[in-house]
Design an enzyme around this catalytic site. Sequence first.
Site, PDB file in Angstrom:
ATOM      1  N   ASN A   1       3.610  27.046 -20.001  1.00  0.00           N
ATOM      2  CA  ASN A   1       2.184  26.916 -20.320  1.00  0.00           C
ATOM      3  C   ASN A   1       1.456  28.116 -19.710  1.00  0.00           C
ATOM      4  OD1 ASN A   1      -0.559  26.275 -20.176  1.00  0.00           O
ATOM      5  ND2 ASN A   1      -0.227  24.131 -19.685  1.00  0.00           N
TER       6      ASN A   1
ATOM      7  N   CYS B   1      -7.437  25.927 -20.216  1.00  0.00           N
ATOM      8  CA  CYS B   1      -6.609  25.940 -21.435  1.00  0.00           C
ATOM      9  C   CYS B   1      -7.412  26.170 -22.710  1.00  0.00           C
ATOM     10  CB  CYS B   1      -5.838  24.637 -21.560  1.00  0.00           C
ATOM     11  SG  CYS B   1      -4.700  24.449 -20.199  1.00  0.00           S
TER      12      CYS B   1
ATOM     13  N   HIS C   1      -2.581  24.947 -28.192  1.00  0.00           N
ATOM     14  CA  HIS C   1      -2.341  25.430 -26.831  1.00  0.00           C
ATOM     15  C   HIS C   1      -1.000  24.854 -26.371  1.00  0.00           C
ATOM     16  CE1 HIS C   1      -2.324  25.911 -22.616  1.00  0.00           C
ATOM     17  NE2 HIS C   1      -2.589  24.649 -22.364  1.00  0.00           N
TER      18      HIS C   1
HETATM   19  N1  ACO Z   1      11.213  17.582 -11.535  1.00  0.00           N
HETATM   20  C1  ACO Z   1      11.742  16.387 -11.305  1.00  0.00           C
HETATM   21  N2  ACO Z   1      10.995  15.285 -11.164  1.00  0.00           N
HETATM   22  C2  ACO Z   1       9.676  15.397 -11.297  1.00  0.00           C
HETATM   23  C3  ACO Z   1       9.051  16.634 -11.554  1.00  0.00           C
HETATM   24  C4  ACO Z   1       9.887  17.755 -11.679  1.00  0.00           C
HETATM   25  N3  ACO Z   1       9.404  18.977 -11.934  1.00  0.00           N
HETATM   26  N4  ACO Z   1       7.717  16.463 -11.635  1.00  0.00           N
HETATM   27  C5  ACO Z   1       7.495  15.146 -11.428  1.00  0.00           C
HETATM   28  N5  ACO Z   1       8.671  14.512 -11.224  1.00  0.00           N
HETATM   29  C6  ACO Z   1       8.908  13.088 -10.974  1.00  0.00           C
HETATM   30  C7  ACO Z   1       7.713  12.418 -10.368  1.00  0.00           C
HETATM   31  O1  ACO Z   1       7.721  12.571  -8.970  1.00  0.00           O
HETATM   32  C8  ACO Z   1       7.921  10.990 -10.814  1.00  0.00           C
HETATM   33  O2  ACO Z   1       8.876  10.421  -9.972  1.00  0.00           O
HETATM   34  P1  ACO Z   1       8.756   8.860  -9.529  1.00  0.00           P
HETATM   35  O3  ACO Z   1       8.824   8.095 -10.806  1.00  0.00           O
HETATM   36  O4  ACO Z   1       9.928   8.682  -8.640  1.00  0.00           O
HETATM   37  O5  ACO Z   1       7.433   8.751  -8.844  1.00  0.00           O
HETATM   38  C9  ACO Z   1       8.544  11.124 -12.188  1.00  0.00           C
HETATM   39  O6  ACO Z   1       9.095  12.442 -12.227  1.00  0.00           O
HETATM   40  C10 ACO Z   1       7.543  10.975 -13.325  1.00  0.00           C
HETATM   41  O7  ACO Z   1       6.413  11.785 -13.031  1.00  0.00           O
HETATM   42  P2  ACO Z   1       5.224  11.958 -14.043  1.00  0.00           P
HETATM   43  O8  ACO Z   1       4.190  12.873 -13.461  1.00  0.00           O
HETATM   44  O9  ACO Z   1       4.780  10.587 -14.475  1.00  0.00           O
HETATM   45  O10 ACO Z   1       5.973  12.683 -15.263  1.00  0.00           O
HETATM   46  P3  ACO Z   1       5.509  12.917 -16.722  1.00  0.00           P
HETATM   47  O11 ACO Z   1       6.488  12.388 -17.656  1.00  0.00           O
HETATM   48  O12 ACO Z   1       4.079  12.536 -16.918  1.00  0.00           O
HETATM   49  O13 ACO Z   1       5.603  14.519 -16.844  1.00  0.00           O
HETATM   50  C11 ACO Z   1       4.080  16.386 -16.897  1.00  0.00           C
HETATM   51  C12 ACO Z   1       4.805  15.340 -16.023  1.00  0.00           C
HETATM   52  C13 ACO Z   1       5.139  17.236 -17.558  1.00  0.00           C
HETATM   53  C14 ACO Z   1       3.231  17.235 -16.003  1.00  0.00           C
HETATM   54  C15 ACO Z   1       3.252  15.656 -17.977  1.00  0.00           C
HETATM   55  O14 ACO Z   1       2.513  14.610 -17.401  1.00  0.00           O
HETATM   56  C16 ACO Z   1       2.304  16.557 -18.707  1.00  0.00           C
HETATM   57  O15 ACO Z   1       2.694  17.485 -19.413  1.00  0.00           O
HETATM   58  N6  ACO Z   1       0.981  16.304 -18.615  1.00  0.00           N
HETATM   59  C17 ACO Z   1      -0.023  17.038 -19.374  1.00  0.00           C
HETATM   60  C18 ACO Z   1      -0.136  18.465 -18.930  1.00  0.00           C
HETATM   61  C19 ACO Z   1      -1.254  19.124 -19.695  1.00  0.00           C
HETATM   62  O16 ACO Z   1      -1.396  18.983 -20.886  1.00  0.00           O
HETATM   63  N7  ACO Z   1      -2.091  19.834 -18.992  1.00  0.00           N
HETATM   64  C20 ACO Z   1      -3.236  20.410 -19.668  1.00  0.00           C
HETATM   65  C21 ACO Z   1      -3.092  21.837 -19.817  1.00  0.00           C
HETATM   66  S1  ACO Z   1      -2.946  22.669 -18.275  1.00  0.00           S
HETATM   67  C22 ACO Z   1      -4.533  23.237 -17.858  1.00  0.00           C
HETATM   68  O17 ACO Z   1      -5.516  22.865 -18.408  1.00  0.00           O
HETATM   69  C23 ACO Z   1      -4.632  24.143 -16.706  1.00  0.00           C
END
Ligand code: ACO
Length: 356
Positions: free
Chosen positions: A313, A116, A283
């Site tokens: 993203n 990123c 980003h």
């Molecule tokens: N659809 C439905 N449910 C989902 C999905 C989905 N796509 N993905 C995860 N869930 C569920 C999980 O299984 C979990 O269920 P549970 O509570 O029954 O176990 C629940 O939703 C919560 O999951 P989390 O992973 O805790 O969800 P969160 O609110 O953290 O959102 C996300 C996930 C969007 C990925 C977020 O954590 C995020 O954006 N993180 C940062 C990403 C980022 O900045 N990456 C850096 C750049 S990318 C790079 O460098 C390549």
Amino acid sequence: MKNSIIAGIGHYVPEKVVKNSDLEKVMDTSDEWIIERTGIQERRYGKKHVETSTTMGARAAEMAIKNAGIKKEDIDFIIFATLSPDYYFPGNGVLLQRELGITQTEIGALDIRNQCSGFIYGLSIADQFAKTGMYKNILLVGGEMHSMGLDFSTRGRNVTVIFGDGAGAAIIQPTEESGRGILTTHLHSDGTFAEKLAFISPGAHSGYFMKYTEEDIDYGFPDEETLGGVFVTQKMVDEGMLFPHMEGQFVFKTAVVKFPEVILEAFEKSGESIDDLKLLIPHQANLRISQFVQKRLGLKDEQILNNIQKYGNTTAASIPIAISEAVQGGIIEKGDLVCLAAFGSGFTWGSALIRW
Ligand code: ACO
């Protein structure tokens, strides 16, 4: 020492629009969940087996070259940032050179693997080369073809729903004008959490990561007795190890600390005031991260650019795509103070402050 400027900018996004409802058909997810947690409504996917991060990068580069008012023959250095290269090696830099039909061999091509923050790392490298007068027309590209390497089963939903394909490109040139151009860049890394957001296999690792066990090592990892190993085993394919892995919440919590930190660092070191900021282009990782950063820095809605809603993203491509759209839309004009910032896998993060 000269300054350096972004003399031309371009972007390319593939035609195919993939809506959240399309993902609902293949995995257990929902439009509501994706919008609430990420802000993403749709993303683009490249044409399978036709488009790649190189070909999309080339289309973006052609636009940047045109906008800079130069010819492809004027390019004297190429930098390509991607986490979804066409090949394991050689890198996309030389493939882009070929795709653009740049036949002069005096030039160099460099590949960046900083995910990123790849575009900001690339911009900082280009800035150093341009400022010293070593190169006069550096082509910097960030391009991603994520859709060829995502897990479209429910197992991969937390990662898959956030990524999209596309490319952006910039031409960086030295300038004699003082007080204009790239004012400052700041790069950081912390390898402690390398596996929190990673695409481990195929790779020449020794099986130390997460799911790998003694049994996996028997499947082909090198041991004391054998001379070699293999990058990919059937077990890896069967168990879905050949996909990106992310501990989303951990990454999120770190991102919302590092983004503001590195943005404020750019203002502090450059002596510019954040009150004069025209536009922050973060980003595009997650709309919630951008909103958090906006609030933390006290920015107005018009001071921060978000386009993750329509592209997802796009990793190394997200910043140059956003700059290109902002320039096209007349949001950034000559003399404006623009800040770029990124955080991602590595962890690596960085910022750049530009007087446009
Ligand atoms: N659809 C439905 N449910 C989902 C999905 C989905 N796509 N993905 C995860 N869930 C569920 C999980 O299984 C979990 O269920 P549970 O509570 O029954 O176990 C629940 O939703 C919560 O999951 P989390 O992973 O805790 O969800 P969160 O609110 O953290 O959102 C996300 C996930 C969007 C990925 C977020 O954590 C995020 O954006 N993180 C940062 C990403 C980022 O900045 N990456 C850096 C750049 S990318 C790079 O460098 C390549």
